[in-house]
Every structure is written in C-alpha cells, then in structure tokens.
Design a protein around this motif. Structure first.
Motif, PDB file in Angstrom:
ATOM      1  N   CYS A  26      38.821  38.209  46.368  1.00 58.43           N
ATOM      2  CA  CYS A  26      37.487  38.225  46.966  1.00 58.43           C
ATOM      3  C   CYS A  26      37.174  36.859  47.560  1.00 58.43           C
ATOM      4  CB  CYS A  26      36.434  38.553  45.906  1.00 58.43           C
ATOM      5  SG  CYS A  26      35.758  40.197  46.027  1.00 58.43           S
ATOM      6  N   PRO A  27      36.812  36.774  48.840  1.00 61.26           N
ATOM      7  CA  PRO A  27      36.394  35.487  49.396  1.00 61.26           C
ATOM      8  C   PRO A  27      35.048  35.069  48.814  1.00 61.26           C
ATOM      9  CG  PRO A  27      36.067  37.236  51.002  1.00 61.26           C
ATOM     10  CD  PRO A  27      36.800  37.851  49.851  1.00 61.26           C
ATOM     11  N   PRO A  28      34.749  33.787  48.813  1.00 61.42           N
ATOM     12  CA  PRO A  28      33.489  33.312  48.220  1.00 61.42           C
ATOM     13  C   PRO A  28      32.247  33.889  48.878  1.00 61.42           C
ATOM     14  CG  PRO A  28      35.001  31.486  48.583  1.00 61.42           C
ATOM     15  CD  PRO A  28      35.597  32.671  49.264  1.00 61.42           C
ATOM     16  N   ASP A  29      32.340  34.285  50.155  1.00 59.50           N
ATOM     17  CA  ASP A  29      31.158  34.785  50.856  1.00 59.50           C
ATOM     18  C   ASP A  29      31.049  36.314  50.839  1.00 59.50           C
ATOM     19  OD1 ASP A  29      33.336  35.262  52.452  1.00 59.50           O
ATOM     20  OD2 ASP A  29      32.406  34.558  54.313  1.00 59.50           O
ATOM     21  N   ALA A  30      31.854  36.987  50.002  1.00 58.87           N
ATOM     22  CA  ALA A  30      31.766  38.451  49.908  1.00 58.87           C
ATOM     23  C   ALA A  30      30.403  38.857  49.354  1.00 58.87           C
ATOM     24  CB  ALA A  30      32.884  38.988  49.029  1.00 58.87           C
ATOM     25  N   LYS A  31      29.881  39.977  49.837  1.00 56.15           N
ATOM     26  CA  LYS A  31      28.539  40.421  49.448  1.00 56.15           C
ATOM     27  C   LYS A  31      28.529  41.912  49.118  1.00 56.15           C
ATOM     28  CE  LYS A  31      26.066  36.937  52.195  1.00 56.15           C
ATOM     29  NZ  LYS A  31      27.270  36.139  52.477  1.00 56.15           N
ATOM     30  N   SER A  32      27.619  42.283  48.229  1.00 59.75           N
ATOM     31  CA  SER A  32      27.377  43.687  47.884  1.00 59.75           C
ATOM     32  C   SER A  32      26.039  44.134  48.452  1.00 59.75           C
ATOM     33  CB  SER A  32      27.373  43.880  46.365  1.00 59.75           C
ATOM     34  OG  SER A  32      28.624  43.594  45.795  1.00 59.75           O
TER      35      SER A  32
ATOM     36  N   GLY B 184      40.027  41.336  42.884  1.00 59.74           N
ATOM     37  CA  GLY B 184      39.113  42.000  43.809  1.00 59.74           C
ATOM     38  C   GLY B 184      37.678  41.863  43.358  1.00 59.74           C
ATOM     39  N   ASN B 185      36.915  42.943  43.453  1.00 61.09           N
ATOM     40  CA  ASN B 185      35.513  42.886  43.034  1.00 61.09           C
ATOM     41  C   ASN B 185      35.340  43.058  41.527  1.00 61.09           C
ATOM     42  OD1 ASN B 185      32.741  42.519  43.736  1.00 61.09           O
ATOM     43  ND2 ASN B 185      32.412  44.716  43.396  1.00 61.09           N
ATOM     44  N   PHE B 186      36.435  43.200  40.794  1.00 60.44           N
ATOM     45  CA  PHE B 186      36.366  43.115  39.337  1.00 60.44           C
ATOM     46  C   PHE B 186      36.387  41.652  38.880  1.00 60.44           C
ATOM     47  CE2 PHE B 186      38.033  47.464  39.653  1.00 60.44           C
ATOM     48  CZ  PHE B 186      37.249  48.122  38.723  1.00 60.44           C
ATOM     49  N   ALA B 187      36.791  40.751  39.761  1.00 61.31           N
ATOM     50  CA  ALA B 187      36.979  39.353  39.383  1.00 61.31           C
ATOM     51  C   ALA B 187      35.685  38.752  38.851  1.00 61.31           C
ATOM     52  CB  ALA B 187      37.477  38.554  40.585  1.00 61.31           C
ATOM     53  N   PRO B 188      35.772  37.921  37.810  1.00 62.51           N
ATOM     54  CA  PRO B 188      34.566  37.280  37.264  1.00 62.51           C
ATOM     55  C   PRO B 188      33.855  36.444  38.323  1.00 62.51           C
ATOM     56  CG  PRO B 188      36.427  36.991  35.784  1.00 62.51           C
ATOM     57  CD  PRO B 188      36.980  37.561  37.046  1.00 62.51           C
ATOM     58  N   LEU B 189      32.556  36.371  38.172  1.00 63.15           N
ATOM     59  CA  LEU B 189      31.698  35.647  39.109  1.00 63.15           C
ATOM     60  C   LEU B 189      31.054  34.477  38.380  1.00 63.15           C
ATOM     61  CD1 LEU B 189      30.609  36.039  42.083  1.00 63.15           C
ATOM     62  CD2 LEU B 189      28.621  37.115  41.033  1.00 63.15           C
ATOM     63  N   ARG B 190      31.076  33.310  38.979  1.00 61.34           N
ATOM     64  CA  ARG B 190      30.447  32.140  38.366  1.00 61.34           C
ATOM     65  C   ARG B 190      29.052  31.882  38.919  1.00 61.34           C
ATOM     66  NH1 ARG B 190      33.677  33.393  35.640  1.00 61.34           N
ATOM     67  NH2 ARG B 190      35.585  32.375  34.933  1.00 61.34           N
TER      68      ARG B 190
ATOM     69  N   GLN C 207      36.148  43.568  52.844  1.00 61.03           N
ATOM     70  CA  GLN C 207      35.905  42.126  52.779  1.00 61.03           C
ATOM     71  C   GLN C 207      37.013  41.374  52.045  1.00 61.03           C
ATOM     72  OE1 GLN C 207      31.467  41.190  51.941  1.00 61.03           O
ATOM     73  NE2 GLN C 207      31.774  43.207  51.052  1.00 61.03           N
ATOM     74  N   LEU C 208      37.868  42.088  51.306  1.00 61.56           N
ATOM     75  CA  LEU C 208      38.896  41.438  50.515  1.00 61.56           C
ATOM     76  C   LEU C 208      39.960  40.807  51.403  1.00 61.56           C
ATOM     77  CD1 LEU C 208      39.444  44.057  47.652  1.00 61.56           C
ATOM     78  CD2 LEU C 208      37.919  42.081  47.669  1.00 61.56           C
TER      79      LEU C 208
END
Length: 657
Positions: free
Chosen positions: A573-579, A25-31, A566-567
């Motif tokens: 999490c899709p690549p285009d998810a936003k906060s 989810g939104n805990f997933a690492p971000l590159r 958005q999940l």
C-alpha cells in the motif's frame, strides 16, 4: 504521530521476501492516526445519519518488526476508525477519525525501545500444529516476564490487563465500549474515540462517581480470568440490558453476567420489571475450556455454544496445539432462561464451528394455567463452518486434516453458511431435541448483522458479507476479501425450509450459486446481493433505519470500501492510499447513495457499529481519558541502585526482543 509510532514493519517483511497475507496490502498495519478531520463527499447523505457516527474496530500491531509467520488476522492492538456526521448550519459535515485504543499492552509496547515482536504470543503460534512445545512455553514465559517488568520501577505503564480491545464496539447505558475476549470492555468517548478506561460491569475508569466494589471477576485468585469477556455482548433493545459471558481455563469454564441499564434516559419497562444484575454466575455443563467467541440471546433465553474447538493450555500435555478442533466431537448448545443459568438444557448435534450468531428469538404460546406466555422453542441463526480452517488460514498456516473416525460424523464440504436452528423446550418432550437445523443458502455468509431494534425478535432480514469466488477459508498465502454484501429474507427462507421438511443439516433451502443469485431479476427474491466494482472490497456493514420507514429494510448499509487498484505492483500500500465510506440503499441493494472520501485508508478489520445522534449526546460524563506517555525513563540524578536496575532492565528487554 509520536516517535513511538514510527516503527515500520512492511519494509522489514519485504526484506525477508515473505510478506504475510494478513500484513500486506490493505491488511497492512497503519501507524497514522487522525483527529476529527473534515472529509469531502459525493452523493446525498441521508438526514438519518446526521449527528451519529459509524465506528469500526480492528487489530493494528504497533510492534511488528519481526513477526514473520507468527502473525494472525486476530492479533494486533485495537484501532478504531470512525466517520462522524457533524451537523452544521449548511447541513452535515462528515469527519474522519482514527485512534489506537490505549490499552495497557499498547502503552507498554510503545514505551519500550527494544520490542521487535508483540508482548502477547500470536494466535498463529498457539494454533500451529507445528509449533514446538519449547516455542510456546518460551513465548508464554516471555509474556509473563514482560508483564512483571511493567510493574517494577522504571516502567511508564503497568500491564494490569492483557486485552488489546481489537474486536468489537458497542453502546450500553451511556458508554461506547470496545471489546476483546482477553479482558473486560474498554470505554471509548464519542465522537473523538479517546480511550476513557476499563469497564468492570459497574463503572469505567475515568468516570465521575459511580458504583464502587468488585465487578467482573470478583476478588478471588482467578478473578482476572473471569474478567475475560466475549467480544460480542448483546444489548436488549427493550430494556437496554447488557448480556455477556466470560470464558476461562478453569471449571466451570463459563461464567455469565447481565448488567441493567441505569443511565437516563433508560428504556421504559413495566413498573413490575425490576432490573436484574448477575455478575459471574456459573454456567454448568461446559465440557472443557473452549474458544467460545459468540452466543445467542433472545428476550427470555440465552444460548451458550460448547463446540469441539478447544482453547486449553492443557492441550500441550495431550500432544495437541493450544487451539485444537476435533472433527469427531459433538456440538452442544446450552439453552437457559436469561437469569437462571443453573437451569441450562443441552442440545447435541454434529461437529461444527460457529464464530458469529445473527439473531436469536423465542416462540411462545399462552399458558392457560399461569395466564402467562410460555416459551415453546428458541430459534437461532448462526454462521456455521464445517471446520476450524478459518482459524488457520487467518494465520497463513496450512489447514490440518485430522481423520474422521466417528460413526456419526460424515465429511462435509468446506463452507460457511447462514444456518437456522430450532431448540424445542416443550415440557412434554422426552429429550432435548433440535427439531430444525439447515442452511438457508449455499452461498458463503459471514459477519452477520441486522436492524438493531429487531434483534431478539423474529427479524425478517439479516445482512452479511460474502465472496464471489471460494469460501471464507482462503487458501494458504491468500487473504479473504469481501466483494459482496448480502441481504437475506430469513423469514421466507426459514418458512420454505420447514415446509420442505429440510431436516438434513447438510442440505440448503436455496441451492443457487453466487452467480445465479447475482443474475436474478426477481424483485421478491429472498436473497439480494450488492456486488462491489472490480478491485473494490468492503468490510462488515451496519444498518441505519430510515425515520418512519415503511418496511424493516427501509434504510441504509454503511461500510468501508478500499480500491485495490491503488496498490503497488508488489502488492504493498502506498502512503497516500485512501478508503471511502459507502452508504448503500438497503432496500434495493443496488444503489450507493453517498460516498465519504477519507483522508487515509482504513485497513480491513473486524467489527463495527452505528452510534445514533441520541447515543452520542447521551454519553455519561467522565473526568479523564488515557493519554500517551510524555516522558522517558531517566537515570541521571538517581541513586546508584536505581541506575543499575535500569541497566539490568534494559538488558532483559533487549534479550527478550
């Protein structure tokens, strides 16, 4: 995004069918990283944030292909996510930026073609009671070998310090500093969040001039351990001093430093008040190596917490995990004058865990003999847990339940609450006594913060995070998510607790549930909660005061918010998810006055801070920043020995993974 940063862990974890809750989810690492990028917004941005920047730190493991269960929320390379409010002719333009902190570990990780798991052992490996001695020793030796390899020919980055700088961020004396307990602070440049270099208590790498010589750690054999610095240093709002401690595995286990502010404009003080610097002063009386994350600092005193949560490699010889909680132990609080750790006084009470303190302040009376104020007691607010369960659940590990055998310990319900402690320092006392210790409310409360200019004094309001259901110790397979922001009038609640003679540490001043607090219509309620909409979750908030405000809480809370609708169906999490960054009215705790729409998501992280316009403009100059590697290891045209070594090196790295 560089070629080194294109590794994806999410797909590999899915293939195994077991996604760690703190990697999903939104805990997933971000590159993806962004330079300062203009953002749209809705609502009205307060004038007080113009020119400033909100920054939050958190772990994002860049090497993540084969973690499986050996992953922990506290692991990961530090990533800063910020929103800068740039002044323009038309008003203000919010700009989002996020950057990996270019630590030695991060740079060494991205320059290796063979790493599948991080260089450092996961905290989950160290705390898991089921981890075999062989596995722990192997992971430790693997780290040592990789560190040694990094210092040999063929490396693009030598690992001199093992900190990932992924926990906190603060401002001291013209420097923004990212923190983590496994090393010294790392200087960061605002507003672009570039990495400048390690700060040793005297100067940072990359700075012009400055004071030379050994800083944190000194020159001794174990100096590298003395560089390990708390992730929660404190800044004196009057003098600008930096106060911190260093936790090590060798006696006396805790050292203590105070660093004065010297970069103009310094905060005015009395002409007689000369700045005092301590570097690695020993703190006597700590019983063994501890997992000591935070401490308390008032204007005149410091509080060290010796709690029954050990972080000691020697535990392996005792058939215990490296990180071990003893429910039959005692919690000890060491109180000493700011510059005299040798005068420490120890106060004992029942076992608990405390990862974050909210505020510490002195009670004083006028001494007719010395004609000076004399401290009679030290007060502290802290988020008290009744066990170390959070350490295990954040690694998706089952919570061990060791038996309670001590006669002075009674089993308490699992909880994390805001507690008040009062340590009596009166000279006529026969023993060191905790005269008051009680919970202000029964609702879960963590990640505390306050108005910074009221820290170290008797602040009225403390802000923090809570959850609508359960506690901060989530069940196995679930991650803690914050859907409530809470403001407590601690002045009122402490007075009520003292009036009611609330001496039992298991009692609460306010016994209402979360639901009852949310349903309150009392405008003077000492507890106010802002509930996020369904599927929306926040992070640690920070307070920004209104200019010429009429009350202490006149201002705004800033926090990142993510909408989990958005999940995908599988929780990814899709690549285009936003906060978004929300600006919330702190006085009423009901209105979102502005939302900054970010170009990407911000993973749930740890601690953040607000940097004012004056702080951003008042940064010390620097000559260089750390950069990503721009070349690969070449073997062509080298000697036979060189080519042979590179081949051996690659085989070693591939074998270690």
């Amino acid at each position: 995004m560089t070629s080194f940063e294109k590794r994806s862990s999410q797909d590999n974890l899915k293939k195994r069918g077991n996604i760690h809750p703190y990697l999903a989810g939104n805990f997933a690492p971000l590159r993806q990283i962004q330079p300062l990028t203009p953002c749209s917004h809705s609502g009205s941005i307060p004038e007080e944030v113009c020119g400033g920047e909100y920054v939050r730190n958190g772990g994002n493991p860049v090497t993540n292909e084969d973690l499986g269960r050996d992953a922990h929320w506290f692991d990961g390379d530090g990533m800063l996510s910020g929103v800068s409010f740039r002044r323009t002719e038309k008003g203000v333009q919010p700009e989002f930026v996020n950057q990996f902190i270019l630590t030695d570990i991060y740079l060494a990780s991205i320059t290796s073609s063979f790493l599948r798991i991080p260089i450092l052992p996961s905290i989950a490996t160290l705390v898991n009671p089921l981890s075999s001695l062989f596995n722990i020793i192997y992971r430790t030796i693997r780290t040592i070998i990789l560190v040694i390899l990094s210092r040999l020919p063929g490396s693009l980055q030598a690992i001199k310090r093992i900190s990932v700088a992924n926990t906190g961020v603060l401002y001291h004396d013209g420097r923004a500093l990212a923190t983590c307990e496994s090393g010294p602070p790392m200087r960061i440049a605002l507003p672009g969040l570039e990495t400048v270099g390690w700060f040793n208590g005297k100067k940072a790498e990359g700075e012009r001039g400055g004071e030379e010589g050994a800083g944190f750690g000194g020159d001794g054999l174990l100096g590298f351990m003395k560089e390990w610095t708390t992730a929660h240093p404190r800044i004196d709002p009057r003098t600008g001093e930096l106060l911190l401690f260093h936790s090590t595995f060798a006696p006396p286990f805790i050292h203590y430093s105070t660093i004065p502010a010297s970069h103009p404009p310094t905060i005015p003080t009395s002409p007689l008040a000369l700045p005092t610097r301590l570097l690695n002063a020993a703190v006597p009386g700590v019983s063994s190596a501890r997992m000591m994350h935070d401490f308390g600092v008032s204007f005149d005193h410091t509080v060290i917490m010796d709690l029954p949560l050990s972080l000691d490699p020697l535990n392996l010889a005792r058939n215990k995990p490296v990180v071990s909680y003893d429910p039959n132990g005692r919690s000890r609080f060491g109180v000493f004058p700011r510059y005299q750790p040798d005068q420490i006084r120890w106060f004992e009470t029942g076992p608990c865990c405390i990862f974050h303190t909210a505020n510490t302040w002195d009670d004083a009376t006028f001494d007719p003999i010395t004609l000076q104020p004399r401290t009679t007691s030290v007060n502290m607010l802290a988020c008290r847990l009744t066990s170390a369960s959070l350490v295990f659940t954040a690694g998706n590990l089952p919570i061990p339940t060791p038996p309670v055998t001590s006669s002075f310990v009674s089993r308490e319900e699992e909880q994390c609450r805001l507690y008040y402690y009062r340590f009596m320092l009166s000279s006529n006392s026969q023993k060191n006594t905790i005269t008051d210790q009680f919970a202000l409310s029964r609702i879960p409360f963590e990640f505390p913060s306050l108005r910074e200019d009221r820290s170290m004094s008797a602040a009225r309001y403390i802000y923090g995070c809570s959850v609508s259901h359960g506690t901060f110790s989530a069940a196995l397979g679930r991650a803690v998510k914050i859907d409530l922001l809470v403001k407590m009038n601690v002045e009122t609640l402490i007075a009520r607790g003292k009036k009611d003679s609330c001496k039992d540490h298991r009692k609460c001043v306010d016994n209402r549930s979360v639901e009852e607090v949310l349903s309150s219509t009392d405008p003077n309620d000492p507890i106010q909660a802002f509930q996020l909409p369904p599927n929306h979750f926040a992070q640690e908030p920070r307070f920004v005061p209104r200019k010429n405000g009429l009350s202490e809480d006149d201002g705004w809370l800033l926090t990142y918010v993510f909408d989990e609708s958005q999940l995908a169906i599988d929780g990814s999490c899709p690549p285009d998810a936003k906060s978004e960054l929300w600006i919330i009215d702190a006085k009423g705790m009901k209105e979102v006055v502005a939302k900054i729409h970010l170009p990407q998501r911000v993973p749930y992280g740890l601690h953040g801070n607000w940097f004012s316009d004056e702080q951003v403009k008042g940064q010390r100059p620097f000559e260089s920043v750390r950069t990503l590697p721009t070349r690969s290891i070449e073997t062509k045209g080298r000697g036979l020995t060189r080519r042979a070594w590179v081949g051996v090196r690659r085989r070693i790295e591939k074998a270690l993974g």
